[in-house]
Design a protein around this motif. Structure first.
Motif, PDB file in Angstrom:
ATOM      1  N   PRO A  86      74.485  58.327  57.328  1.00 38.21           N
ATOM      2  CA  PRO A  86      74.959  58.132  58.703  1.00 38.21           C
ATOM      3  C   PRO A  86      73.864  57.580  59.621  1.00 38.21           C
ATOM      4  O   PRO A  86      72.725  58.025  59.563  1.00 38.21           O
ATOM      5  N   ILE A  87      74.221  56.594  60.438  1.00 42.07           N
ATOM      6  CA  ILE A  87      73.311  56.076  61.461  1.00 42.07           C
ATOM      7  C   ILE A  87      74.091  55.902  62.762  1.00 42.07           C
ATOM      8  O   ILE A  87      75.290  55.658  62.751  1.00 42.07           O
ATOM      9  N   SER A  88      73.387  56.072  63.856  1.00 41.08           N
ATOM     10  CA  SER A  88      73.988  55.857  65.172  1.00 41.08           C
ATOM     11  C   SER A  88      73.667  54.444  65.614  1.00 41.08           C
ATOM     12  O   SER A  88      72.517  54.012  65.552  1.00 41.08           O
ATOM     13  N   LEU A  89      74.694  53.729  66.038  1.00 43.13           N
ATOM     14  CA  LEU A  89      74.539  52.343  66.462  1.00 43.13           C
ATOM     15  C   LEU A  89      75.046  52.152  67.871  1.00 43.13           C
ATOM     16  O   LEU A  89      75.985  52.809  68.299  1.00 43.13           O
ATOM     17  N   GLN A  90      74.411  51.227  68.564  1.00 45.16           N
ATOM     18  CA  GLN A  90      74.972  50.701  69.801  1.00 45.16           C
ATOM     19  C   GLN A  90      75.382  49.281  69.487  1.00 45.16           C
ATOM     20  O   GLN A  90      74.565  48.478  69.031  1.00 45.16           O
ATOM     21  N   LEU A  91      76.648  48.976  69.700  1.00 40.12           N
ATOM     22  CA  LEU A  91      77.159  47.628  69.481  1.00 40.12           C
ATOM     23  C   LEU A  91      77.314  46.939  70.818  1.00 40.12           C
ATOM     24  O   LEU A  91      77.887  47.499  71.749  1.00 40.12           O
ATOM     25  N   ASP A  92      76.797  45.732  70.920  1.00 42.21           N
ATOM     26  CA  ASP A  92      77.024  44.871  72.076  1.00 42.21           C
ATOM     27  C   ASP A  92      77.757  43.650  71.548  1.00 42.21           C
ATOM     28  O   ASP A  92      77.201  42.897  70.746  1.00 42.21           O
ATOM     29  N   ILE A  93      78.999  43.476  71.977  1.00 38.42           N
ATOM     30  CA  ILE A  93      79.815  42.365  71.504  1.00 38.42           C
ATOM     31  C   ILE A  93      80.129  41.472  72.700  1.00 38.42           C
ATOM     32  O   ILE A  93      80.597  41.953  73.728  1.00 38.42           O
ATOM     33  N   LYS A  94      79.841  40.184  72.559  1.00 33.65           N
ATOM     34  CA  LYS A  94      80.061  39.233  73.652  1.00 33.65           C
ATOM     35  C   LYS A  94      80.597  37.925  73.098  1.00 33.65           C
ATOM     36  O   LYS A  94      80.357  37.577  71.956  1.00 33.65           O
ATOM     37  N   ARG A  95      81.286  37.214  73.974  1.00 35.61           N
ATOM     38  CA  ARG A  95      81.675  35.842  73.654  1.00 35.61           C
ATOM     39  C   ARG A  95      80.541  34.937  74.121  1.00 35.61           C
ATOM     40  O   ARG A  95      79.995  35.124  75.193  1.00 35.61           O
ATOM     41  N   ALA A  96      80.205  33.951  73.303  1.00 39.83           N
ATOM     42  CA  ALA A  96      79.117  33.039  73.654  1.00 39.83           C
ATOM     43  C   ALA A  96      79.413  31.666  73.081  1.00 39.83           C
ATOM     44  O   ALA A  96      80.268  31.509  72.226  1.00 39.83           O
ATOM     45  N   GLY A  97      78.684  30.689  73.537  1.00 41.99           N
ATOM     46  CA  GLY A  97      78.806  29.348  72.984  1.00 41.99           C
ATOM     47  C   GLY A  97      78.962  28.304  74.070  1.00 41.99           C
ATOM     48  O   GLY A  97      78.783  28.565  75.254  1.00 41.99           O
ATOM     49  N   CYS A  98      79.297  27.116  73.623  1.00 46.51           N
ATOM     50  CA  CYS A  98      79.491  26.000  74.540  1.00 46.51           C
ATOM     51  C   CYS A  98      80.854  25.376  74.252  1.00 46.51           C
ATOM     52  O   CYS A  98      81.631  25.911  73.481  1.00 46.51           O
TER      53      CYS A  98
END
Length: 176
Positions: A86-98
């Motif tokens: 087990p590991i604790s994660l922080q997820l940051d999910i974003k839309r990106a690009g051009c």
């Protein structure tokens, strides 16, 4: 929404994310079947090479993100990795690009150490509170002007004044 996969075809994002020190996964919005992992992400997830599909827990988080219609999503979760446990994660999910190429970018931070420190601090505070609350000696912390900054229940019982009301009061005027 169908399950996202991680095809090994070359991605325009591969060179962009490969040298980043933090674990990053890019999923091309034009081809959501294509996920690109950088080396740090493969290491964190315990993979030697890019898997054929995203882990189920990550797939679920991406679906939540896409259904939210927001530009970014942040969440802390604990997941069990086969090789790591087990590991604790922080997820940051974003839309990106051009205009030519858009992607969903997933940055992962291993916060297991911080969660462990937080847990140990909370336990230490609980033990300290039990010690102070059950002590018959007077425990008082005052500032340089003699005002009470902290007190245990002993002083409150002695004076008949609730603890919260004692904080900020001048100690010496109470006992004079």
């Amino acid at each position: 929404l169908e399950k996202f996969s991680a095809r090994s075809d070359a991605s325009p994002f591969k060179t962009l994310i490969d040298d980043l020190p933090m674990p990053v996964i890019c999923i091309e919005e034009a081809d959501i079947q294509r996920a690109t992992y950088n080396c740090a992400a493969l290491t964190l997830l315990g993979y030697g090479e890019a898997p054929s599909s995203l882990p189920e827990w990550l797939n679920d988080e991406i679906i939540v993100f896409l259904n939210s219609c927001s530009a970014e999503y942040c969440r802390e979760l604990t997941v069990t990795m086969n090789a790591v446990g087990p590991i604790s994660l922080q997820l940051d999910i974003k839309r990106a690009g051009c205009k030519d190429s858009a992607a969903i970018v997933i940055a992962m931070h291993d916060i297991s150490r911080f969660k462990s420190i937080e847990k140990n601090l909370r336990l230490s505070e609980e033990r300290y509170r039990i010690l102070v609350d059950n002590q018959i000696d007077l425990v008082v912390m005052i500032d340089v002007e003699g005002n009470i900054q902290f007190t245990g229940p002993s002083l409150s019982r002695l004076l008949g004044i609730p603890e919260p009301e004692l904080v900020g009061c001048p100690l010496f005027s109470l006992i004079a």
